[in-house]
Design a protein around this motif. Structure first.
Motif, PDB file in Angstrom:
ATOM      1  N   ALA A  37      14.057 -34.013  38.100  1.00 58.16           N
ATOM      2  CA  ALA A  37      14.407 -34.727  36.872  1.00 58.16           C
ATOM      3  C   ALA A  37      13.580 -35.993  36.733  1.00 58.16           C
ATOM      4  CB  ALA A  37      15.895 -35.067  36.881  1.00 58.16           C
ATOM      5  N   ASN A  38      13.301 -36.646  37.840  1.00 56.74           N
ATOM      6  CA  ASN A  38      12.495 -37.862  37.845  1.00 56.74           C
ATOM      7  C   ASN A  38      11.076 -37.579  37.363  1.00 56.74           C
ATOM      8  OD1 ASN A  38      10.575 -39.830  39.502  1.00 56.74           O
ATOM      9  ND2 ASN A  38      12.540 -40.850  39.210  1.00 56.74           N
ATOM     10  N   ILE A  39      10.496 -36.517  37.889  1.00 54.16           N
ATOM     11  CA  ILE A  39       9.127 -36.141  37.521  1.00 54.16           C
ATOM     12  C   ILE A  39       9.053 -35.726  36.057  1.00 54.16           C
ATOM     13  CG2 ILE A  39       7.276 -34.492  37.964  1.00 54.16           C
ATOM     14  CD1 ILE A  39       8.258 -34.422  40.901  1.00 54.16           C
ATOM     15  N   ILE A  40      10.019 -34.910  35.615  1.00 50.75           N
ATOM     16  CA  ILE A  40      10.032 -34.458  34.220  1.00 50.75           C
ATOM     17  C   ILE A  40      10.200 -35.641  33.275  1.00 50.75           C
ATOM     18  CG2 ILE A  40      11.355 -33.129  32.515  1.00 50.75           C
ATOM     19  CD1 ILE A  40      12.000 -31.150  34.807  1.00 50.75           C
ATOM     20  N   ALA A  41      11.115 -36.558  33.606  1.00 53.82           N
ATOM     21  CA  ALA A  41      11.345 -37.736  32.766  1.00 53.82           C
ATOM     22  C   ALA A  41      10.080 -38.588  32.649  1.00 53.82           C
ATOM     23  CB  ALA A  41      12.493 -38.570  33.338  1.00 53.82           C
ATOM     24  N   THR A  42       9.349 -38.718  33.754  1.00 48.67           N
ATOM     25  CA  THR A  42       8.108 -39.494  33.755  1.00 48.67           C
ATOM     26  C   THR A  42       7.066 -38.869  32.841  1.00 48.67           C
ATOM     27  OG1 THR A  42       8.524 -40.245  36.019  1.00 48.67           O
ATOM     28  CG2 THR A  42       6.261 -40.422  35.207  1.00 48.67           C
ATOM     29  N   ILE A  43       6.932 -37.548  32.913  1.00 47.34           N
ATOM     30  CA  ILE A  43       5.970 -36.837  32.064  1.00 47.34           C
ATOM     31  C   ILE A  43       6.345 -36.980  30.589  1.00 47.34           C
ATOM     32  CG2 ILE A  43       5.071 -34.562  31.457  1.00 47.34           C
ATOM     33  CD1 ILE A  43       5.351 -33.823  34.442  1.00 47.34           C
ATOM     34  N   LEU A  44       7.641 -36.861  30.288  1.00 50.62           N
ATOM     35  CA  LEU A  44       8.087 -36.989  28.902  1.00 50.62           C
ATOM     36  C   LEU A  44       7.880 -38.406  28.375  1.00 50.62           C
ATOM     37  CD1 LEU A  44      11.391 -34.878  28.952  1.00 50.62           C
ATOM     38  CD2 LEU A  44       9.183 -34.247  27.945  1.00 50.62           C
ATOM     39  N   CYS A  45       8.146 -39.390  29.207  1.00 49.48           N
ATOM     40  CA  CYS A  45       7.920 -40.780  28.794  1.00 49.48           C
ATOM     41  C   CYS A  45       6.431 -41.050  28.575  1.00 49.48           C
ATOM     42  CB  CYS A  45       8.468 -41.746  29.847  1.00 49.48           C
ATOM     43  SG  CYS A  45      10.264 -41.870  29.869  1.00 49.48           S
ATOM     44  N   LEU A  46       5.600 -40.477  29.434  1.00 46.16           N
ATOM     45  CA  LEU A  46       4.149 -40.621  29.283  1.00 46.16           C
ATOM     46  C   LEU A  46       3.695 -39.997  27.963  1.00 46.16           C
ATOM     47  CD1 LEU A  46       1.408 -41.427  30.554  1.00 46.16           C
ATOM     48  CD2 LEU A  46       1.376 -39.178  31.655  1.00 46.16           C
ATOM     49  N   GLY A  47       4.235 -38.818  27.653  1.00 42.85           N
ATOM     50  CA  GLY A  47       3.894 -38.159  26.395  1.00 42.85           C
ATOM     51  C   GLY A  47       4.370 -38.937  25.187  1.00 42.85           C
ATOM     52  N   TYR A  48       5.562 -39.517  25.278  1.00 41.86           N
ATOM     53  CA  TYR A  48       6.093 -40.306  24.172  1.00 41.86           C
ATOM     54  C   TYR A  48       5.204 -41.514  23.889  1.00 41.86           C
ATOM     55  CZ  TYR A  48       9.410 -43.279  21.578  1.00 41.86           C
ATOM     56  OH  TYR A  48      10.015 -44.073  20.636  1.00 41.86           O
ATOM     57  N   CYS A  49       4.803 -42.200  24.942  1.00 42.85           N
ATOM     58  CA  CYS A  49       3.899 -43.348  24.769  1.00 42.85           C
ATOM     59  C   CYS A  49       2.566 -42.916  24.165  1.00 42.85           C
ATOM     60  CB  CYS A  49       3.657 -44.032  26.113  1.00 42.85           C
ATOM     61  SG  CYS A  49       5.060 -44.952  26.745  1.00 42.85           S
TER      62      CYS A  49
END
Length: 373
Positions: A37-49
């Motif tokens: 979940a940590n890794i997925i959240a990081t990728i999604l936040c990176l994509g959002y930015c």
């Protein structure tokens, strides 16, 4: 020469976040590990930015390649603060100056001709821009946008709340706030920064000049993977009003796909594109000019240049005929002058001109430049 004064806030942000990413992030990972979940959240936040910068700051506000619903603008504004790349107003002012004065070492804020370091990050850690770049005269249109001005006036607290609040919230949901702060907070920010900065630096140094050599911008498919489609930078600098960067269906440009998909729901509209004939002509013009420059050093190949120029003239003539006939056919379809438009003379003309255009295009592009001896 005296060096411009340091911008200590920027220098500290880049230094501290970079150091944490290189040391604490891997240390924590090896010692305790990160959850899925940590890794997925990081990728999604990176994509959002990333998408907030490419679809919002860049293609919507800097170049006005399309219009967007206020909800989409608000989402971009929050994501832009999360990306910590300054306010929309400030970012767009710098970027418009970059396009207006591209490669001018005195006026382009991040001119690639001043080297990788300067164009990538150096221009932000020293106060090298004059006061004329801080009056926002080139973004007066954006000063009428309520969301732009709301974000600009509240940028500092928005940046703090998003960069600490979002990772903490995600960490609380995952049960590990420290891990989420390290990855979705710090690592995400560092990657988001440098992926974007690559467009100012590497995308002006590494790749192919497909449409023009009048600027240093390059097309680079690998950089497009890191920057949500922004790597097709030679096209962008040549046709900056186009909402697409990767114009081929197979070119990786998720920003383009998002903007187009959102238009189906009325969230984006007035999508601007460069006419196909202008794109084709730009490629041919660039090819011809490249030949001229290289063959000027090889007078023994003057006949080859003559042949190329003759093929170019025939290509442009065939291209103009094809696209003119194609526009007439579109009018026939719109007016429904004939339900079976494939039986019309205009359709037959389009097919004939299309065939001739393809032939002349093949003839022009089959030429190769001899090795310089």
């Amino acid at each position: 020469m005296n060096k411009a004064p340091l911008v200590w806030v920027n220098l500290l942000v880049f230094s501290i976040t970079g150091l944490i990413s290189l040391t604490l992030v891997p240390y924590y990972g090896f010692s305790y590990g990160y959850s899925s979940a940590n890794i997925i959240a990081t990728i999604l936040c990176l994509g959002y930015c990333g998408m907030s910068i490419t679809a919002g700051y860049h293609r919507l506000w800097s170049h006005k390649t399309y219009n967007a619903h206020p909800f989409i603008k608000f989402v971009y504004a929050i994501g832009g603060a999360f990306a910590l790349q300054n306010s929309i107003l400030h970012w767009c002012s710098d970027h418009r100056n970059h396009h207006r004065f591209v490669d001018n070492n005195d006026k382009d804020p991040y001119s690639a001709k001043r080297g990788f370091w300067h164009s990538h990050i150096g221009w932000m850690i020293r106060e090298q821009q004059g006061t004329e770049y801080k009056n926002y005269n080139n973004v007066k249109d954006l000063q009428k946008d309520k969301i732009v001005m709301w974000q600009h006036k509240n940028y500092l607290w928005l940046a703090i709340v998003t960069n600490f609040g979002i990772p903490c919230l995600l960490g609380w949901l995952d049960g590990n706030i420290a891990a989420m702060l390290l990855t979705a907070g710090v690592l995400r920010l560092v990657l988001s920064h440098h992926f974007t900065f690559f467009i100012n630096s590497l995308a002006h140094m590494w790749g192919k000049q497909t449409y023009s050599a009048e600027h240093t911008a390059r097309d680079n498919g690998f950089l497009a993977l890191l920057t949500y489609g922004e790597g097709y930078h030679n096209f962008h600098h040549t046709f900056e009003y186009d909402y697409r960067n990767g114009i081929k269906w197979w070119q990786f440009d998720p920003t383009k796909w998002f903007i187009k998909s959102a238009s189906w729901f009325g969230l984006t509209y007035n999508l601007r594109t460069a006419p196909d004939e202008r794109i084709e002509k730009a490629k041919a013009d660039h090819r011809l000019e490249t030949f001229r420059q290289k063959l000027s050093k090889m007078p023994q190949h003057a006949a080859l240049l003559d042949k190329l120029e003759a093929d170019y003239e025939q290509l442009i003539q065939a291209m103009n005929q094809f696209y003119a006939a194609k526009k007439r056919l579109i009018e026939v379809k719109k007016r429904k002058l004939n339900h079976d438009y494939k039986k019309t003379d205009v359709y037959k003309q389009v097919e004939e001109f299309k065939r001739k255009f393809a032939q002349h295009k093949d003839a022009f592009w089959q030429h190769s430049i001899p090795e310089l001896s």
